[in-house]
Design a protein around this motif. Structure first.
Motif, mmCIF file in Angstrom:
data_model
loop_
_atom_site.group_PDB
_atom_site.id
_atom_site.type_symbol
_atom_site.label_atom_id
_atom_site.label_comp_id
_atom_site.label_asym_id
_atom_site.label_seq_id
_atom_site.Cartn_x
_atom_site.Cartn_y
_atom_site.Cartn_z
ATOM 1 N N TYR A 40 30.054 54.132 5.048
ATOM 2 C CA TYR A 40 29.494 54.573 6.326
ATOM 3 C C TYR A 40 30.224 53.966 7.515
ATOM 4 O O TYR A 40 30.313 54.589 8.576
ATOM 5 C CB TYR A 40 27.999 54.271 6.389
ATOM 6 N N ALA A 41 30.777 52.768 7.363
ATOM 7 C CA ALA A 41 31.546 52.163 8.450
ATOM 8 C C ALA A 41 32.888 52.863 8.630
ATOM 9 O O ALA A 41 33.485 52.783 9.715
ATOM 10 C CB ALA A 41 31.762 50.681 8.183
ATOM 11 N N SER A 42 33.368 53.555 7.615
ATOM 12 C CA SER A 42 34.638 54.268 7.767
ATOM 13 C C SER A 42 34.492 55.475 8.696
ATOM 14 O O SER A 42 35.486 55.954 9.240
ATOM 15 C CB SER A 42 35.168 54.719 6.401
ATOM 16 N N TRP A 43 33.264 55.957 8.899
ATOM 17 C CA TRP A 43 33.047 57.039 9.856
ATOM 18 C C TRP A 43 33.048 56.514 11.282
ATOM 19 O O TRP A 43 33.776 56.999 12.128
ATOM 20 C CB TRP A 43 31.721 57.738 9.589
ATOM 21 N N GLN A 44 32.190 55.537 11.557
ATOM 22 C CA GLN A 44 32.059 54.963 12.890
ATOM 23 C C GLN A 44 31.934 53.450 12.751
ATOM 24 O O GLN A 44 30.875 52.934 12.427
ATOM 25 C CB GLN A 44 30.814 55.516 13.604
ATOM 26 N N ILE A 45 33.001 52.729 13.037
ATOM 27 C CA ILE A 45 33.023 51.289 12.838
ATOM 28 C C ILE A 45 32.090 50.570 13.816
ATOM 29 O O ILE A 45 31.580 49.496 13.503
ATOM 30 C CB ILE A 45 34.471 50.742 12.941
ATOM 31 N N GLN A 46 31.811 51.175 14.966
ATOM 32 C CA GLN A 46 30.954 50.499 15.938
ATOM 33 C C GLN A 46 29.497 50.413 15.470
ATOM 34 O O GLN A 46 28.719 49.639 16.021
ATOM 35 C CB GLN A 46 31.031 51.136 17.325
ATOM 36 N N TYR A 47 29.116 51.185 14.456
ATOM 37 C CA TYR A 47 27.760 51.115 13.927
ATOM 38 C C TYR A 47 27.604 50.078 12.816
ATOM 39 O O TYR A 47 26.513 49.914 12.270
ATOM 40 C CB TYR A 47 27.308 52.473 13.407
ATOM 41 N N LEU A 48 28.666 49.389 12.480
ATOM 42 C CA LEU A 48 28.611 48.396 11.410
ATOM 43 C C LEU A 48 27.592 47.284 11.683
ATOM 44 O O LEU A 48 26.794 46.971 10.799
ATOM 45 C CB LEU A 48 29.997 47.809 11.153
ATOM 46 N N PRO A 49 27.558 46.682 12.876
ATOM 47 C CA PRO A 49 26.524 45.657 13.116
ATOM 48 C C PRO A 49 25.103 46.216 13.008
ATOM 49 O O PRO A 49 24.199 45.530 12.517
ATOM 50 C CB PRO A 49 26.803 45.165 14.540
ATOM 51 N N LEU A 50 24.903 47.449 13.438
ATOM 52 C CA LEU A 50 23.593 48.072 13.329
ATOM 53 C C LEU A 50 23.198 48.241 11.857
ATOM 54 O O LEU A 50 22.062 47.938 11.470
ATOM 55 C CB LEU A 50 23.589 49.425 14.036
ATOM 56 N N MET A 51 24.113 48.704 11.031
ATOM 57 C CA MET A 51 23.814 48.893 9.612
ATOM 58 C C MET A 51 23.508 47.564 8.926
ATOM 59 O O MET A 51 22.574 47.480 8.127
ATOM 60 C CB MET A 51 24.986 49.584 8.911
ATOM 61 N N ILE A 52 24.269 46.538 9.239
ATOM 62 C CA ILE A 52 24.027 45.233 8.619
ATOM 63 C C ILE A 52 22.697 44.660 9.111
ATOM 64 O O ILE A 52 21.938 44.084 8.327
ATOM 65 C CB ILE A 52 25.208 44.286 8.896
ATOM 66 N N GLY A 53 22.396 44.839 10.394
ATOM 67 C CA GLY A 53 21.112 44.374 10.912
ATOM 68 C C GLY A 53 19.938 45.074 10.261
ATOM 69 O O GLY A 53 18.945 44.435 9.876
ATOM 70 N N ILE A 54 20.024 46.383 10.107
ATOM 71 C CA ILE A 54 18.955 47.131 9.451
ATOM 72 C C ILE A 54 18.831 46.724 7.985
ATOM 73 O O ILE A 54 17.722 46.639 7.448
ATOM 74 C CB ILE A 54 19.206 48.649 9.597
ATOM 75 N N LEU A 55 19.947 46.442 7.343
ATOM 76 C CA LEU A 55 19.915 45.991 5.955
ATOM 77 C C LEU A 55 19.129 44.699 5.828
ATOM 78 O O LEU A 55 18.251 44.574 4.963
ATOM 79 C CB LEU A 55 21.343 45.792 5.444
ATOM 80 N N PHE A 56 19.378 43.720 6.703
ATOM 81 C CA PHE A 56 18.661 42.447 6.640
ATOM 82 C C PHE A 56 17.186 42.608 7.005
ATOM 83 O O PHE A 56 16.321 41.991 6.385
ATOM 84 C CB PHE A 56 19.328 41.401 7.536
ATOM 85 N N ILE A 57 16.896 43.421 7.996
ATOM 86 C CA ILE A 57 15.500 43.660 8.369
ATOM 87 C C ILE A 57 14.736 44.272 7.200
ATOM 88 O O ILE A 57 13.629 43.838 6.861
ATOM 89 C CB ILE A 57 15.413 44.553 9.623
ATOM 90 N N ASN A 58 15.316 45.277 6.555
ATOM 91 C CA ASN A 58 14.651 45.909 5.414
ATOM 92 C C ASN A 58 14.479 44.944 4.246
ATOM 93 O O ASN A 58 13.449 44.949 3.575
ATOM 94 C CB ASN A 58 15.421 47.145 4.956
ATOM 95 N N PHE A 59 15.488 44.112 4.012
ATOM 96 C CA PHE A 59 15.402 43.160 2.909
ATOM 97 C C PHE A 59 14.277 42.163 3.135
ATOM 98 O O PHE A 59 13.443 41.935 2.249
ATOM 99 C CB PHE A 59 16.735 42.426 2.738
#
Length: 75
Positions: A40-59
Motif C-alpha cells: 500500500y505504501a508503493s501507491w502513496q508513500i505519504q500515507y505510510l505514517p497514517l497506515m502505521i499509526g492505524i496499525l498500532f491503534i488497532n493492535f
C-alpha cells in the motif's frame, strides 16, 4: 503497483513463497503485515505514517478489548 501488472504478480508470488516458507504463525502474520504495508505504501508513500499509526491503534485497542473480556467476571 497495479493489480493487473507483472510487478504485482511477482510481488504476490514472492510474498506467498515467503509467508508459506516461515514455520511459526506469529512470523507469518508479521510477514503479511510488513508486505501489505509495503504494497500500500508503493501507491502513496505519504500515507505510510497514517497506515502505521492505524496499525498500532488497532493492535492496542484489540489487545485492550481482549484482556478486558478475559478478566471480566463470568456469572
Amino acid at each position: 503497483m497495479n493489480f493487473a501488472s507483472i510487478i504485482y504478480g511477482l510481488f504476490f508470488l514472492i510474498t506467498l513463497g515467503l509467508v508459506w516458507g516461515v514455520k511459526t504463525i506469529s512470523m507469518r502474520l508479521f510477514m503479511v503485515v510488513v508486505t501489505s504495508i509495503f504494497f500500500y505504501a508503493s501507491w502513496q508513500i505519504q500515507y505510510l505514517p497514517l497506515m502505521i499509526g492505524i496499525l498500532f491503534i488497532n493492535f492496542y485497542l484489540s489487545a485492550f478489548l481482549f484482556f478486558r473480556q478475559m478478566y471480566r467476571p463470568h456469572f
